[in-house]
Scaffold this motif. Structure first.
Motif, mmCIF file in Angstrom:
data_model
loop_
_atom_site.group_PDB
_atom_site.id
_atom_site.type_symbol
_atom_site.label_atom_id
_atom_site.label_comp_id
_atom_site.label_asym_id
_atom_site.label_seq_id
_atom_site.Cartn_x
_atom_site.Cartn_y
_atom_site.Cartn_z
ATOM 1 N N UNK A 284 0.807 -1.218 0.000
ATOM 2 C CA UNK A 284 0.000 0.000 0.000
ATOM 3 C C UNK A 284 0.842 1.272 0.000
ATOM 4 N N UNK A 285 2.125 1.126 -0.296
ATOM 5 C CA UNK A 285 2.985 2.299 -0.380
ATOM 6 C C UNK A 285 2.683 3.072 -1.657
ATOM 7 N N UNK A 286 2.762 4.391 -1.559
ATOM 8 C CA UNK A 286 2.522 5.226 -2.735
ATOM 9 C C UNK A 286 3.779 5.422 -3.570
ATOM 10 N N UNK A 287 4.898 4.900 -3.075
ATOM 11 C CA UNK A 287 6.155 5.054 -3.797
ATOM 12 C C UNK A 287 6.205 4.111 -4.998
ATOM 13 N N UNK A 288 6.938 4.521 -6.015
ATOM 14 C CA UNK A 288 7.140 3.659 -7.173
ATOM 15 C C UNK A 288 7.993 2.464 -6.751
ATOM 16 N N UNK A 289 7.703 1.332 -7.346
ATOM 17 C CA UNK A 289 8.421 0.122 -6.929
ATOM 18 C C UNK A 289 9.599 -0.200 -7.841
#
Length: 299
Positions: A284-289
């Motif tokens: 659920x992180x909003x950072x790009x993976x």
């Protein structure tokens, strides 16, 4: 032309004819006890089929009908205005639930239950595993389904942690559209069976990101809550696996579940929920993976 006048004239003529053929000297009894005379007149009217003037009664009927026809649109409008009742809490779609004040995409009941458990039940052994009193749970459900816009957490029914945990599970069990949605259910099951761990995780994450707004936000909120519970598993004995055993069948399901799915997909349901709890920050992180590495254990 006047029906009332014509009827009255006919009655008078019949009465005169009747008097002419009556025995001589016979007179109607006009004394206070004259029920006999009234009885004769009533019987006579009954035999001749005549009655008192009906024109006024017909006019009244017309007036009543006109009045009813005028009131009909007003009545329909009132029904339309009252058709929209206060939001229910159980058995309705997520987007139709009373929203939480801090997150409009999360139902109020979900936020309230999680808040109570986190405030008082993080170290409560077996939280979510031990069921609450059915009668009390049903009582709270009934109250919340009346459209309560706020919840009184001081109510003594909210003091039993097992009741609150059962209430939360019941909410998700009664959702007409499951949290993982019907159209993506099979995709989640197939994603869970991907051999390569990294590919499996990326596929699950994409499926989660594709969920509708209310479903994604509610899942994110719930998984974050379950992660908080698992972080205190040393005291409450509810590790991610134990929580998955409780919530897996409730969350990962279809609207029309069948016995075959329950048997063949049950391990997948457990594992999906366990994986989300274990890696909640990444899912659920909003950072790009891009270039992001996640420690993945083989299942």
């Amino acid at each position: 032309q006047d029906p009332g006048f014509a009827s009255q004239a006919l009655i008078n003529k019949k009465l005169n004819d009747y008097r002419k053929v009556s025995p001589a000297g016979a007179k109607p009894d006009s004394s206070p006890k004259g029920s006999r005379g009234l009885g004769i007149r009533a019987e006579f009217l009954k035999q001749t089929g005549t009655s008192t003037p009906r024109a006024p009664r017909q006019d009244a009927a017309v007036t009543k009908d006109e009045s009813s026809s005028q009131k009909t649109p007003w009545g329909i409008n009132i029904m339309k205005k009252n058709k929209k009742s206060a939001p229910r809490a159980f058995g309705v779609r997520l987007e139709d639930c009373q929203p939480a004040p801090d997150n409009k995409n999360v139902p109020l009941i979900v936020e309230a239950c999680c808040r109570v458990v986190e405030d008082r039940g993080l170290e409560y052994m077996g939280i979510y595993r031990v069921p609450g009193n059915n009668a009390v749970v049903s009582s709270l459900q009934e109250q919340l389904n009346k459209g309560a816009t706020e919840i009184n957490l001081q109510d003594e029914r909210w003091q039993d942690l097992n009741v609150i945990s059962s209430l939360l599970k019941s909410f998700f069990r009664k959702l007409p559209e499951p949290l993982f949605t019907d159209d993506k259910y099979n995709d989640f099951i197939e994603a869970n069976r991907i051999e390569d761990a990294s590919e499996r995780m990326r596929t699950l994450r994409k499926l989660i990101r594709d969920l509708p707004g209310h479903y994604y936000e509610t899942l994110k909120f719930l998984v974050g809550h379950l992660k908080t519970i698992a972080d205190h598993s040393e005291k409450n004995k509810m590790e991610p696996r134990n929580l998955a055993l409780v919530f897996g069948p409730t969350l990962v399901r279809t609207s029309e579940d069948n016995m075959t799915d329950m048997v063949t997909h049950m391990p997948d349901r457990y594992k999906i929920v366990e994986t989300l709890i274990q890696h909640s920050d990444w899912f659920f992180s909003d950072k790009e993976d891009k270039g992001e590495k996640v420690s993945l254990a083989r299942w």
